[in-house]
Write an enzyme that holds these catalytic residues in place. Sequence first.
Site, PDB file in Angstrom:
ATOM      1  N   GLY A  74      50.129  -8.778 -25.492  1.00  0.00           N
ATOM      2  CA  GLY A  74      49.611  -9.434 -24.307  1.00  0.00           C
ATOM      3  C   GLY A  74      49.431  -8.460 -23.159  1.00  0.00           C
ATOM      4  N   HIS A 144      29.231 -21.726 -16.339  1.00  0.00           N
ATOM      5  CA  HIS A 144      27.986 -21.115 -16.814  1.00  0.00           C
ATOM      6  C   HIS A 144      27.741 -19.713 -16.243  1.00  0.00           C
ATOM      7  CE1 HIS A 144      25.932 -21.726 -12.932  1.00  0.00           C
ATOM      8  NE2 HIS A 144      26.677 -22.823 -12.866  1.00  0.00           N
TER       9      HIS A 144
END
Length: 212
Positions: A74, A144
């Site tokens: 991570g 988007h």
Amino acid sequence: MNQNRTPLILLGGGGHARVLIDLLLEWDSYMPAGILDPELAVGSQIKGVPVLGTDEELRTQQEQGIQHAVVAVGSTRTTALRRTLYGQLRELGFEQPSLVHPSAILSSSVILGEGAQVMAGAIIQTETRIGAGAVVNTGARIDHDCEIKQHAFLAPGVILSGGVTVGENAFLGAGAVVIQGTHIGNNAVIAAGAVVVRDVEDGALVKGVPAK
């Protein structure tokens, strides 16, 4: 379950690796065949996956026919180790598939780079690009026309409005929110819970509401 799943090696055996193992077990494409981690005892197991040794074992695994591997460490503020391991795998010729949890929702127009990882519950909307080695963590929401550049790391719950650019190696902490059209610079760090309302320069650390 597909018994012909492709075997895959994980570099790292900590919390991120355990999340990836769950992802792989939910998916029908790849089988976690082993873990390489210098901090773990050879012969031990993580969620049923054997620890095979350190990174030095990569060539042996190749010789035994393993062709796929993923970075399974991570990140907290820096993605340096992830970048190093990604480069090591590329240099050795391993294929690094992009991994997407079955519960994630991705528009059909999303483009995923080599080794990108999308965790459970993430939502990625239309015309978004996720760069090589980038991580979109649990429950992150990307609207988007965003661009997440290579090796950026989005922690759980990050929210990006439309048209956001996240630079290379940037780290966005848990629950950070970025308003539409904002640019996050390369190597920037956004603290957990920050609300970003203006562009962030390369290498900057910002925090707070609004972030500064």
